[in-house]
Design a protein around this motif. Structure first.
Motif, PDB file in Angstrom:
ATOM      1  N   LEU A  96     -38.237  80.335  73.751  1.00  0.00           N
ATOM      2  CA  LEU A  96     -37.830  79.760  75.026  1.00  0.00           C
ATOM      3  C   LEU A  96     -38.455  78.374  75.216  1.00  0.00           C
ATOM      4  O   LEU A  96     -37.779  77.412  75.606  1.00  0.00           O
ATOM      5  CB  LEU A  96     -38.276  80.699  76.153  1.00  0.00           C
ATOM      6  CG  LEU A  96     -37.502  80.710  77.457  1.00  0.00           C
ATOM      7  CD1 LEU A  96     -36.029  80.930  77.210  1.00  0.00           C
ATOM      8  CD2 LEU A  96     -38.043  81.794  78.370  1.00  0.00           C
TER       9      LEU A  96
ATOM     10  N   TRP B  36     -30.241  76.689  80.849  1.00  0.00           N
ATOM     11  CA  TRP B  36     -28.909  77.148  80.455  1.00  0.00           C
ATOM     12  C   TRP B  36     -28.180  77.743  81.654  1.00  0.00           C
ATOM     13  O   TRP B  36     -27.012  77.459  81.887  1.00  0.00           O
ATOM     14  CB  TRP B  36     -29.022  78.171  79.318  1.00  0.00           C
ATOM     15  CG  TRP B  36     -27.709  78.547  78.705  1.00  0.00           C
ATOM     16  CD1 TRP B  36     -26.739  77.695  78.250  1.00  0.00           C
ATOM     17  CD2 TRP B  36     -27.217  79.871  78.477  1.00  0.00           C
ATOM     18  NE1 TRP B  36     -25.683  78.425  77.743  1.00  0.00           N
ATOM     19  CE2 TRP B  36     -25.951  79.758  77.873  1.00  0.00           C
ATOM     20  CE3 TRP B  36     -27.733  81.151  78.722  1.00  0.00           C
ATOM     21  CZ2 TRP B  36     -25.185  80.867  77.514  1.00  0.00           C
ATOM     22  CZ3 TRP B  36     -26.974  82.253  78.358  1.00  0.00           C
ATOM     23  CH2 TRP B  36     -25.712  82.103  77.763  1.00  0.00           C
TER      24      TRP B  36
ATOM     25  N   ASN C 162     -38.412  90.224  73.126  1.00  0.00           N
ATOM     26  CA  ASN C 162     -38.992  90.953  74.264  1.00  0.00           C
ATOM     27  C   ASN C 162     -38.811  92.453  74.101  1.00  0.00           C
ATOM     28  O   ASN C 162     -39.741  93.233  74.312  1.00  0.00           O
ATOM     29  CB  ASN C 162     -38.339  90.501  75.569  1.00  0.00           C
ATOM     30  CG  ASN C 162     -39.043  89.293  76.169  1.00  0.00           C
ATOM     31  OD1 ASN C 162     -40.228  89.076  75.911  1.00  0.00           O
ATOM     32  ND2 ASN C 162     -38.335  88.516  76.945  1.00  0.00           N
ATOM     33  N   LEU C 163     -37.582  92.864  73.726  1.00  0.00           N
ATOM     34  CA  LEU C 163     -37.311  94.293  73.574  1.00  0.00           C
ATOM     35  C   LEU C 163     -38.092  94.865  72.400  1.00  0.00           C
ATOM     36  O   LEU C 163     -38.584  95.995  72.455  1.00  0.00           O
ATOM     37  CB  LEU C 163     -35.808  94.526  73.383  1.00  0.00           C
ATOM     38  CG  LEU C 163     -34.939  94.235  74.603  1.00  0.00           C
ATOM     39  CD1 LEU C 163     -33.480  94.505  74.302  1.00  0.00           C
ATOM     40  CD2 LEU C 163     -35.388  95.065  75.795  1.00  0.00           C
TER      41      LEU C 163
ATOM     42  N   VAL D  48     -30.265  81.297  72.163  1.00  0.00           N
ATOM     43  CA  VAL D  48     -31.635  81.361  72.684  1.00  0.00           C
ATOM     44  C   VAL D  48     -31.841  82.659  73.455  1.00  0.00           C
ATOM     45  O   VAL D  48     -32.802  83.402  73.224  1.00  0.00           O
ATOM     46  CB  VAL D  48     -31.938  80.149  73.604  1.00  0.00           C
ATOM     47  CG1 VAL D  48     -33.311  80.297  74.242  1.00  0.00           C
ATOM     48  CG2 VAL D  48     -31.859  78.855  72.826  1.00  0.00           C
ATOM     49  N   ALA D  49     -30.900  82.971  74.370  1.00  0.00           N
ATOM     50  CA  ALA D  49     -31.067  84.137  75.234  1.00  0.00           C
ATOM     51  C   ALA D  49     -31.145  85.420  74.411  1.00  0.00           C
ATOM     52  O   ALA D  49     -32.010  86.272  74.651  1.00  0.00           O
ATOM     53  CB  ALA D  49     -29.918  84.210  76.240  1.00  0.00           C
TER      54      ALA D  49
ATOM     55  N   GLY E 219     -27.063  78.268  74.122  1.00  0.00           N
ATOM     56  CA  GLY E 219     -27.776  79.020  75.163  1.00  0.00           C
ATOM     57  C   GLY E 219     -27.768  80.501  74.867  1.00  0.00           C
ATOM     58  O   GLY E 219     -28.773  81.200  75.024  1.00  0.00           O
ATOM     59  N   LEU E 220     -26.611  80.982  74.399  1.00  0.00           N
ATOM     60  CA  LEU E 220     -26.481  82.396  74.055  1.00  0.00           C
ATOM     61  C   LEU E 220     -27.428  82.744  72.907  1.00  0.00           C
ATOM     62  O   LEU E 220     -28.072  83.802  72.914  1.00  0.00           O
ATOM     63  CB  LEU E 220     -25.032  82.676  73.648  1.00  0.00           C
ATOM     64  CG  LEU E 220     -24.541  84.107  73.781  1.00  0.00           C
ATOM     65  CD1 LEU E 220     -24.662  84.585  75.216  1.00  0.00           C
ATOM     66  CD2 LEU E 220     -23.089  84.201  73.305  1.00  0.00           C
TER      67      LEU E 220
ATOM     68  N   ASP F 182     -41.518  95.559  73.608  1.00  0.00           N
ATOM     69  CA  ASP F 182     -41.565  96.782  74.420  1.00  0.00           C
ATOM     70  C   ASP F 182     -41.497  98.021  73.538  1.00  0.00           C
ATOM     71  O   ASP F 182     -42.242  98.981  73.731  1.00  0.00           O
ATOM     72  CB  ASP F 182     -40.389  96.801  75.411  1.00  0.00           C
ATOM     73  CG  ASP F 182     -40.592  95.799  76.535  1.00  0.00           C
ATOM     74  OD1 ASP F 182     -41.686  95.190  76.553  1.00  0.00           O
ATOM     75  OD2 ASP F 182     -39.691  95.624  77.357  1.00  0.00           O
TER      76      ASP F 182
ATOM     77  N   ILE G 253     -22.185  77.024  75.799  1.00  0.00           N
ATOM     78  CA  ILE G 253     -22.383  78.482  75.757  1.00  0.00           C
ATOM     79  C   ILE G 253     -23.124  78.896  74.489  1.00  0.00           C
ATOM     80  O   ILE G 253     -24.107  79.638  74.559  1.00  0.00           O
ATOM     81  CB  ILE G 253     -21.021  79.218  75.808  1.00  0.00           C
ATOM     82  CG1 ILE G 253     -20.245  78.812  77.047  1.00  0.00           C
ATOM     83  CG2 ILE G 253     -21.215  80.726  75.703  1.00  0.00           C
ATOM     84  CD1 ILE G 253     -20.598  79.533  78.296  1.00  0.00           C
TER      85      ILE G 253
ATOM     86  N   VAL H  12     -34.553  85.572  72.516  1.00  0.00           N
ATOM     87  CA  VAL H  12     -35.663  85.893  73.418  1.00  0.00           C
ATOM     88  C   VAL H  12     -35.589  87.357  73.842  1.00  0.00           C
ATOM     89  O   VAL H  12     -36.587  88.084  73.821  1.00  0.00           O
ATOM     90  CB  VAL H  12     -35.640  84.967  74.656  1.00  0.00           C
ATOM     91  CG1 VAL H  12     -36.710  85.368  75.644  1.00  0.00           C
ATOM     92  CG2 VAL H  12     -35.832  83.530  74.234  1.00  0.00           C
ATOM     93  N   LEU H  13     -34.373  87.803  74.186  1.00  0.00           N
ATOM     94  CA  LEU H  13     -34.186  89.206  74.580  1.00  0.00           C
ATOM     95  C   LEU H  13     -34.619  90.124  73.442  1.00  0.00           C
ATOM     96  O   LEU H  13     -35.324  91.114  73.660  1.00  0.00           O
ATOM     97  CB  LEU H  13     -32.709  89.436  74.920  1.00  0.00           C
ATOM     98  CG  LEU H  13     -32.338  90.838  75.409  1.00  0.00           C
ATOM     99  CD1 LEU H  13     -32.977  91.116  76.752  1.00  0.00           C
ATOM    100  CD2 LEU H  13     -30.826  90.991  75.508  1.00  0.00           C
TER     101      LEU H  13
ATOM    102  N   ALA I  70     -36.908  75.676  72.857  1.00  0.00           N
ATOM    103  CA  ALA I  70     -35.601  75.213  73.313  1.00  0.00           C
ATOM    104  C   ALA I  70     -35.760  74.292  74.521  1.00  0.00           C
ATOM    105  O   ALA I  70     -35.154  73.216  74.587  1.00  0.00           O
ATOM    106  CB  ALA I  70     -34.718  76.408  73.670  1.00  0.00           C
ATOM    107  N   THR I  71     -36.619  74.699  75.475  1.00  0.00           N
ATOM    108  CA  THR I  71     -36.799  73.907  76.691  1.00  0.00           C
ATOM    109  C   THR I  71     -37.406  72.543  76.374  1.00  0.00           C
ATOM    110  O   THR I  71     -36.934  71.512  76.852  1.00  0.00           O
ATOM    111  CB  THR I  71     -37.698  74.669  77.672  1.00  0.00           C
ATOM    112  OG1 THR I  71     -37.117  75.948  77.933  1.00  0.00           O
ATOM    113  CG2 THR I  71     -37.825  73.918  78.976  1.00  0.00           C
TER     114      THR I  71
ATOM    115  N   ALA J 109     -34.704  86.621  79.690  1.00  0.00           N
ATOM    116  CA  ALA J 109     -34.468  85.975  78.397  1.00  0.00           C
ATOM    117  C   ALA J 109     -33.669  84.689  78.528  1.00  0.00           C
ATOM    118  O   ALA J 109     -33.715  83.838  77.648  1.00  0.00           O
ATOM    119  CB  ALA J 109     -33.745  86.951  77.469  1.00  0.00           C
TER     120      ALA J 109
END
Lengths: 316, 291
Positions: free
Chosen positions: B219, A146, B271-272, B263-264, B260-261, B275, B257, B267-268, B222-223, A141
């Motif tokens: 993702l 970053w 994804n979860l 975004v992360a 980025g946090l 699943d 921080i 995305v997490l 952001a990129t 993720a």
């Protein structure tokens, strides 16, 4: 096998042809006049006319395409409309940064994914295995750029161990400095790709662990690690190798991003600069090279896949 | 009416199966927070995200009511993140919509077309799938200039081809069922069959894929915005924040921080969620729940 290789390479050539048409067509879809766009708003009519003649824009589209692709086949990817440098010469220089970057990141990714993925699979029901699995989810993720910034903060700003960005002007003549400036990019790219790869290694090893042949191998007196090393890995490698093709393509594209973060003078930075300058001839050549590299990696992996696992049916 | 009730019951079964898992609950929470943040930020943010105030520059978190602090020109970082969530949500939903429509359309064309056309579509899918979405976005940006629309188009198209490839077998399976044959015999048009029979049956696998497409889109947005191919820097976005604040990483690393946090975690979450949805809609598991 030979028939398969011939057919697969045939498909590669077809894909390359289609890719070249797509790249060419996309950049000709440009709204307005291409020559005016390239020349910019400050250009005189004479400059625009010169560019138009140089690009052969007065000819028909198929003729333009054929003359471009003819040049590409002879290794001539065109030249810049801004400063006249040829794409091939510049590319040669830039690849000396991008190739080591991508290759090193791949080494990091594999060194992370294979041992940890196997370890996570053999300990799937333990807390540590679960924690590693969760950590890999997080790794997928996290945007690589970053992670790159966090690494810069820790290793360059706080600890001052490594340079925050840049690449020595003399390139690989100063080997130590060159390697030092690539360590953080390798980690940033390799760790994020490694997290993706780790999950594939884990599920591949999990699939093998439950197999009958491994139980038979255990029954002949091998320990679990011996059985896994001797019989398991070869079988687990099949799905991993096929994903490796996609992953190396992702690495190549990821390098474009990471080069920006670390201001490395590689193919990615060159592409970004040329897009910014709307230097379309160069963009066209660079895109074709990047897409071509991705397609060729896919082809290589498909053939490698076939060598590892001859059972796979002959459908291309 | 009865069918609506049955569908509602299935939906509730799946939803409760998703939320029961901690990972699924996390995914749902992240999606809910993203939607809430995007909607609320239209009318309200603690500070004007674009207001510059040099007297309020470089504030630390919680100083003078700035939850996450301020940057060099006094931009409230929390407000910027809230406003940026609109871009993220639009990228996620826009890309997923394009991917869904394109994926189903390509899949149905590949399955239902006469043999030569179908075979060509299948080959074309395999060819285009090798073209990386990020490069497509860069080509589009080179031609049309960067914007959120080019990002969404590029991600949606490349993800849609992926959806088509994964769904084709499932579409072929559904369209060869007896009830589809019966519907066709009764004179139903292709459009009606797709609406009434294909979509409800492909929905479980499609939703899982779209959740993963959303993760990919967040993702990618952001990129690409970081690289300068997304929205203009004047529009708050998480990728744009990363780009602006990286220059001050020596002064105030916290500013890098936060975006980025965000975004992360997003995305997490997607994804979860994907699943958990996969587990919840797995027919092997679902048949047990339903009976």
């Amino acid at each position: 096998m030979t028939a398969y290789v011939v057919r697969r390479i045939g498909l590669l050539v077809l894909s390359l042809a289609v890719a070249s048409v797509v790249v060419f067509a996309l950049l000709r879809l440009l709204p307005g006049d291409v020559a005016t766009t390239i020349a910019g708003t400050q250009a005189s009519p004479a400059q625009i006319a010169a560019i138009r003649a140089d690009l052969g824009l007065d000819r028909s589209l198929p003729a333009q395409y054929l003359s471009w692709i003819g040049g590409v086949l002879r290794g001539d990817f065109g030249h810049s409309q801004l400063n006249g440098t040829t794409v091939s010469a510049e590319l040669n220089r830039k690849l000396q940064v991008t190739l080591p970057l991508a290759a090193g990141a791949m080494v990091v990714a594999l060194a992370l994914a294979i041992p940890l993925g196997t370890w996570a699979a053999t300990r799937r029901r333990t807390v540590a295995g679960g924690a590693l699995n969760a950590l890999s989810q997080l790794g997928i993720a996290i945007p690589s750029l970053w992670l790159a910034l966090l690494l810069v903060w820790l290793f360059a700003v706080q600890l001052s161990w490594l340079p925050a960005q840049g690449f020595p002007v003399d390139g690989w003549d100063r080997r130590g400095a060159a390697i030092r400036s690539l360590v953080l990019p390798w980690l940033a790219l390799g760790l994020t790709e490694g997290a993706v790869l780790l999950r594939f290694v884990r599920s591949a090893v999990l699939g093998v662990l439950d197999s009958d042949f491994l139980r038979t191998a255990r029954a002949t007196g091998l320990t679990r690690s011996q059985a896994l090393l001797r019989h398991g890995f070869r079988n687990a490698a099949v799905p991993v190798v096929s994903i490796l093709g996609l992953q190396s393509a992702a690495l190549l594209v990821g390098a474009v991003v990471i080069e920006q973060v670390f201001t490395l003078p590689g193919v990615g930075s060159m592409l970004v600069t040329d897009i910014g300058n709307r230097d379309l001839v160069k963009v066209q050549g660079e895109m074709l090279i990047l897409v071509g590299a991705v397609l060729m990696l896919g082809c290589t992996v498909d053939i490698a896949h076939r060598i590892i696992d001859p059972r796979i049916g002959s459908t291309v | 009416m009865r069918r609506a009730a049955r569908r509602w019951r299935t939906l509730r079964t799946v939803a409760s199966a998703v939320v029961r898992r901690p990972t699924g609950a996390f995914g749902v929470a992240v999606a809910a927070v993203l939607v809430l943040a995007a909607v609320v930020s239209v009318w309200w943010t603690p500070f004007d995200p674009q207001a510059t105030d040099v007297r309020a520059a470089w504030l630390l978190p919680f100083q003078r009511g700035h939850l996450l602090g301020t940057d060099r020109v006094g931009h409230d970082q929390f407000s910027q993140l809230l406003a940026g969530s609109r871009e993220t949500l639009f990228a996620a939903t826009g890309s997923a919509s394009i991917a869904a429509v394109l994926g189903i359309a390509l899949g149905v064309t590949a399955v239902l077309s006469p043999r030569p056309v179908g075979a060509v579509v299948v080959q074309a899918i395999d060819l285009v799938i090798a073209f990386p979405g990020l490069l497509l976005a860069m080509v589009l940006a080179a031609v049309y200039g960067g914007s959120l629309a080019t990002v969404v188009a590029a991600v949606g198209i490349s993800a849609g081809v992926g959806v088509a490839r994964v769904s084709r077998a499932e579409i072929a399976r559904i369209l060869s069922q007896d009830y589809v044959l019966a519907a066709r015999a009764a004179g139903a048009s292709t459009g009606r069959i797709v609406r009434k029979h294909l979509l409800p049956n492909i929905a479980p696998t499609l939703i899982v894929q779209l959740s993963l497409v959303m993760a990919l889109a967040v993702l990618a947005e952001a990129t690409l915005t970081y690289l300068g191919y997304g929205s203009s820097p004047s529009t708050p976005s998480w990728g744009g924040l990363l780009h602006t604040q990286q220059d001050y990483i020596r002064v105030r690393p916290l500013l890098v921080i936060w975006p980025g946090l965000a975004v992360a975690l997003t995305v997490l979450g997607f994804n979860l969620l994907g699943d958990a949805l996969r587990d919840a809609t797995d027919p092997r598991l679902r048949s047990g729940v339903r009976s």
